[in-house]
Enzyme design. Structure first.
Site, PDB file in Angstrom:
ATOM      1  N   GLN A 178     -45.823 -21.108 -17.400  1.00 58.54           N
ATOM      2  CA  GLN A 178     -46.549 -21.363 -18.644  1.00 58.54           C
ATOM      3  C   GLN A 178     -47.750 -20.518 -19.442  1.00 58.54           C
ATOM      4  O   GLN A 178     -47.647 -20.831 -20.770  1.00 58.54           O
ATOM      5  CB  GLN A 178     -47.217 -22.702 -17.629  1.00 58.54           C
ATOM      6  CG  GLN A 178     -46.153 -24.052 -17.659  1.00 58.54           C
ATOM      7  CD  GLN A 178     -45.220 -24.625 -19.179  1.00 58.54           C
ATOM      8  OE1 GLN A 178     -45.665 -24.383 -19.619  1.00 58.54           O
ATOM      9  NE2 GLN A 178     -43.935 -24.968 -18.463  1.00 58.54           N
ATOM     10  N   THR A 236     -25.917 -10.225  -5.872  1.00 58.88           N
ATOM     11  CA  THR A 236     -25.662  -9.340  -7.528  1.00 58.88           C
ATOM     12  C   THR A 236     -26.383  -9.875  -8.541  1.00 58.88           C
ATOM     13  O   THR A 236     -26.516 -11.061  -8.244  1.00 58.88           O
ATOM     14  CB  THR A 236     -23.995  -9.943  -7.693  1.00 58.88           C
ATOM     15  OG1 THR A 236     -23.036  -9.459  -6.283  1.00 58.88           O
ATOM     16  CG2 THR A 236     -23.591  -9.167  -8.824  1.00 58.88           C
ATOM     17  N   CYS A 325     -39.934 -30.508 -12.500  1.00 59.21           N
ATOM     18  CA  CYS A 325     -39.358 -30.372 -10.873  1.00 59.21           C
ATOM     19  C   CYS A 325     -39.549 -32.222 -10.293  1.00 59.21           C
ATOM     20  O   CYS A 325     -39.226 -32.306  -9.768  1.00 59.21           O
ATOM     21  CB  CYS A 325     -40.506 -29.374 -10.300  1.00 59.21           C
ATOM     22  SG  CYS A 325     -39.426 -27.743 -11.310  1.00 59.21           S
TER      23      CYS A 325
END
Length: 381
Positions: A178, A236, A325
């Site tokens: 943040q 990857t 979240c």
């Protein structure tokens, strides 16, 4: 529509979208492939790594690409705990941390590690002396976020770094998700060993982030595989997202000081408009130098914060309750409780997070609607 939830995520820069589309179309090779198509993709990854390193004034080999802030935080906390377990099994963090640090520490406790959780003051700021008092010979990590993602309190990171300079066996991790590109941060100058950043908080793509790891610091990999990212994070590379992240970070850093000053002014305007409104309580320090420029956090004791969120939504005004979240949870805010707020305050928090694109008229509209709703709902109690 006025979107005031930039702590949760941000709309990507149009230039970022264009760059990612080009990479997905023309540079789709696997960076690990040895043929030309793979080498072209690898060059883009290398170029992005070098650019991000330059923004932080660190070495390219100190930047590890991840899927975002949560993975970066987990890699830092667990990676240090497992790699340096022979040094000690004690860690220090705070009651303010994002769930990706806080819950990682809880998992480590279940595996026999000992964690000290530092409580903040009533403004949501931890005291350096409390960190110092908690340090032990077997402390392997101190993890403190730079800007709290709920109330916006700025933590004394530079001072904590100075405290730990003479303790080479204790590493220092900072969650800068943040704060990066909003406030100044200098890992080398501030004694930071590990620093987490997420792209989508800075108008970049979701699913991309990085962990700064100071040269010489070793981490136990959390993912087994092909040994990508200097053997630390297998998988990857997401080339389009990495390129988009680098572009977003550069653009945000170029505008940092101007954007911060603009948002600071908007923050003052919003606080002035809400100050004194019956039923609204401001959380955090009154001293704006101790608060992030883009976050205003209030409580409305006696009212359900989610009701206010949805009422504002009907007027095309979008704010949030707490961290994205955990915004679906019904429990009171862990952060507000740690700050000494009572259950009514901790259960009624509202987070307003600004962007450089907002204008004074947007703030005026939000403040007027929020004030009217709080006053109307209070009459029904």
């Amino acid at each position: 529509m006025s979107y005031f939830d930039h702590c949760a995520t941000t709309p990507p820069y149009p230039e970022v979208v264009e760059a990612m589309a080009e990479v997905m179309t023309a540079y789709y090779g696997n960076p690990s492939s040895i043929h030309r198509v793979g080498v072209e993709a690898e060059r883009l990854v290398s170029k992005a790594r070098t650019l991000i390193a330059q923004l932080l004034d660190v070495g390219p080999n100190e930047i590890l690409f991840t899927s975002g802030g949560t993975e970066s935080n987990n890699l830092a906390v667990k990676g240090v705990a497992y790699r340096y377990e022979s040094r000690g099994r004690h860690m220090i963090t705070t009651e303010l941390e994002h769930a990706s640090v806080y819950e990682a520490c809880k998992q480590l406790e279940a595996r026999g590690f000992e964690v000290t959780y530092i409580r903040p003051d009533t403004n949501g700021i931890v005291r350096v002396e409390d960190i110092n008092a908690a340090l032990r010979e077997d402390t392997v990590l101190v993890s403190v976020m730079h800007v709290n993602n709920e109330v916006g309190a700025v933590q004394p990171i530079r001072e904590i770094g100075e405290l730990l300079r003479n303790r080479p066996r204790t590493l220092f991790h900072v969650d800068a998700v943040q704060s990066f590109a909003k406030l100044a941060v200098s890992p080398a100058d501030w004694g930071i060993d590990l620093l987490s950043v997420s792209a989508h908080k800075l108008r970049g793509p979701k699913g991309a982030g990085f962990l700064y790891r100071r040269q010489g610091v070793q981490l136990e990999p959390l993912l087994a595989g092909g040994g990508h990212e200097f053997g630390t994070r297998s998988g990857t590379e997401n080339v389009p997202a990495i390129v988009g992240m680098a572009k977003a970070l550069r653009m945000s850093m170029d505008r940092r000081e101007t954007a911060a000053a603009h948002m600071r002014g908007l923050r003052r305007q919003l606080i002035a408009a809400l100050d004194g409104v019956r039923g609204i309580e401001l959380n955090g320090a009154r001293d704006e130098s101790r608060m992030a420029p883009h976050i205003v956090h209030i409580s409305v004791p006696g009212l359900r914060s989610e009701v206010i969120v949805h009422a504002l939504e009907r007027e095309q005004l979008f704010i949030s309750t707490k961290s994205a979240c955990s915004s679906g949870e019904t429990e009171p805010s862990r952060v507000l409780l740690a700050m000494g707020k009572d259950m009514a305050q901790a259960s009624s928090g509202l987070r307003i997070s600004l962007s450089a694109e907002h204008q004074p008229a947007d703030i005026e509209r939000l403040a007027a609607s929020l004030t009217r709703m709080v006053e109307e709902m209070a009459k029904l109690l």
